[in-house]
Design a protein around this motif. Structure first.
Motif, PDB file in Angstrom:
ATOM      1  N   ASP A   1       0.826  -1.231   0.000  1.00  0.00           N
ATOM      2  CA  ASP A   1       0.000   0.000   0.000  1.00  0.00           C
ATOM      3  C   ASP A   1       0.850   1.267   0.000  1.00  0.00           C
ATOM      4  O   ASP A   1       0.449   2.292   0.553  1.00  0.00           O
ATOM      5  CB  ASP A   1      -0.923   0.065   1.234  1.00  0.00           C
ATOM      6  CG  ASP A   1      -1.972  -1.014   1.198  1.00  0.00           C
ATOM      7  OD1 ASP A   1      -2.475  -1.275   0.088  1.00  0.00           O
ATOM      8  OD2 ASP A   1      -2.263  -1.607   2.248  1.00  0.00           O
ATOM      9  N   ALA A   2       2.013   1.202  -0.547  1.00  0.00           N
ATOM     10  CA  ALA A   2       2.922   2.352  -0.496  1.00  0.00           C
ATOM     11  C   ALA A   2       3.786   2.384  -1.764  1.00  0.00           C
ATOM     12  O   ALA A   2       3.395   1.835  -2.806  1.00  0.00           O
ATOM     13  CB  ALA A   2       3.770   2.272   0.774  1.00  0.00           C
ATOM     14  N   ALA A   3       4.973   3.012  -1.651  1.00  0.00           N
ATOM     15  CA  ALA A   3       5.828   3.225  -2.824  1.00  0.00           C
ATOM     16  C   ALA A   3       6.100   1.931  -3.604  1.00  0.00           C
ATOM     17  O   ALA A   3       6.001   1.903  -4.838  1.00  0.00           O
ATOM     18  CB  ALA A   3       7.149   3.849  -2.377  1.00  0.00           C
ATOM     19  N   GLY A   4       6.449   0.862  -2.883  1.00  0.00           N
ATOM     20  CA  GLY A   4       6.807  -0.402  -3.541  1.00  0.00           C
ATOM     21  C   GLY A   4       5.657  -0.938  -4.378  1.00  0.00           C
ATOM     22  O   GLY A   4       5.811  -1.235  -5.567  1.00  0.00           O
ATOM     23  N   GLU A   5       4.489  -1.053  -3.736  1.00  0.00           N
ATOM     24  CA  GLU A   5       3.326  -1.600  -4.444  1.00  0.00           C
ATOM     25  C   GLU A   5       2.943  -0.709  -5.636  1.00  0.00           C
ATOM     26  O   GLU A   5       2.538  -1.198  -6.696  1.00  0.00           O
ATOM     27  CB  GLU A   5       2.136  -1.736  -3.488  1.00  0.00           C
ATOM     28  CG  GLU A   5       1.006  -2.530  -4.089  1.00  0.00           C
ATOM     29  CD  GLU A   5      -0.109  -2.797  -3.084  1.00  0.00           C
ATOM     30  OE1 GLU A   5       0.185  -3.154  -1.933  1.00  0.00           O
ATOM     31  OE2 GLU A   5      -1.281  -2.633  -3.476  1.00  0.00           O
TER      32      GLU A   5
END
Ligand code: NAD
Length: 265
Positions: A208-212
């Motif tokens: 739910d953040a930069a990676g995803e």
């Protein structure tokens, strides 16, 4: 110390202004605040990489021209070896001698090796006398490169160097526990003349953040990831909607905690 994203050749804060802290695991000391990337920041980083791939000089350069810039990056790393090794050691807790004598030399070597490899290894031919076949390696596009905390810059450059050597562009998302040296790499790369948008560094967390956000972006063609097996499964699922190519190095057996009752002998 404040660590920012590196997007389109510039160091920038997150659009939200949000930050997180990175600590020296040996002492608990906070050593830097870090810009915390979210979906909107990821979109900017991917857009920069996509523009650099579609319109910029990097994929259109000869492999030898790219290799010359990668060699300059290696030289820049060698020049700042002690400083970068100190940050690596403080950010993730490994002994300074390991960072200095193993990680950093390998970091520089990755750029020299893959630059040269792309010069000689970009094509193959098969002469069957009646016909001549050839394999032509073309860049895939934008790559999402996601790395863990145990060999932060070594693993990041193990992905960044081949990715760039063969004419791709990328968004590197370093582990949230050890973000500092990825930003130092961006400084070195900019000084070496890497065109804007070719290497983007996006800081932040995974789910739910930069990676995803980068592994689900339709403009990303491939993903290279090192980390936990469970994370690899999540990334493969997330990338499957847009049929991304994946390259994984998963699992692990490296103990990272020594308990008081350990029998050290
Ligand atoms: P991790 O999988 O939790 O995190 C690795 C990276 O993935 C981090 O950058 C994280 O932010 C990101 N991430 C997490 N969830 C994500 C998601 N849903 N989408 C996109 N990105 C996401 O791993 P970790 O605990 O930081 O790292 C260490 C693991 O990596 C250990 O298990 C270690 O043994 C393993 N490892 C294996 C090898 C190998 O050779 N196979 C090499 C190095 C490390």
């Amino acid at each position: 110390m404040h660590i920012q994203h590196f997007i389109d050749g510039k160091f920038v804060n997150s659009l939200s202004g949000k930050t997180f802290e990175t600590v020296n695991p040996a002492t608990g000391e906070i050593i830097a605040t870090v810009s915390e990337g979210e979906k909107e920041d990821a979109a900017l980083a991917v857009a920069a990489a996509h523009r650099a791939f579609e319109e910029g000089p990097w994929p259109r350069m000869r492999p030898a021209e790219r290799a010359a810039i990668l060699r300059k990056i290696a030289d820049g790393i060698d020049k700042r070896r002690e400083e970068i090794a100190q940050y690596e050691s403080r950010d993730m807790g490994k002994p300074i001698r390991e960072a200095l004598n193993f990680d950093l030399p390998r970091v520089a070597h990755n750029f020299r090796f893959f630059g040269e490899f792309a010069e000689v290894g970009h094509t193959e031919t098969f002469d069957r006398k009646t016909d001549l076949m050839y394999v032509l390696r073309e860049p895939a596009g934008v790559a999402a490169l996601i790395t863990p905390w145990n060999f932060p810059l070594m693993l990041a450059t193990w992905k960044v160097a081949p990715c760039l050597a063969f004419g791709n562009t990328c968004v590197l998302k370093p582990a949230e526990q050890s973000p500092i040296t990825a930003s130092l790499l961006a400084e070195v790369a900019a000084e070496a003349g890497l065109p804007p948008g070719v290497l983007n560094v996006l800081h932040g967390f995974g789910p739910d953040a930069a990676g995803e956000a980068i592994v689900t972006d339709p403009r990303v063609q491939m993903i290279s990831f090192t980390g936990e097996t469970a994370t690899g499964k999540a990334i493969m699922k997330a990338g499957s909607d847009t049929l991304k190519r994946v390259s994984f190095e998963l699992g692990g057996k490296s103990a990272s905690i020594v308990f008081e009752d350990a029998d050290l002998d």
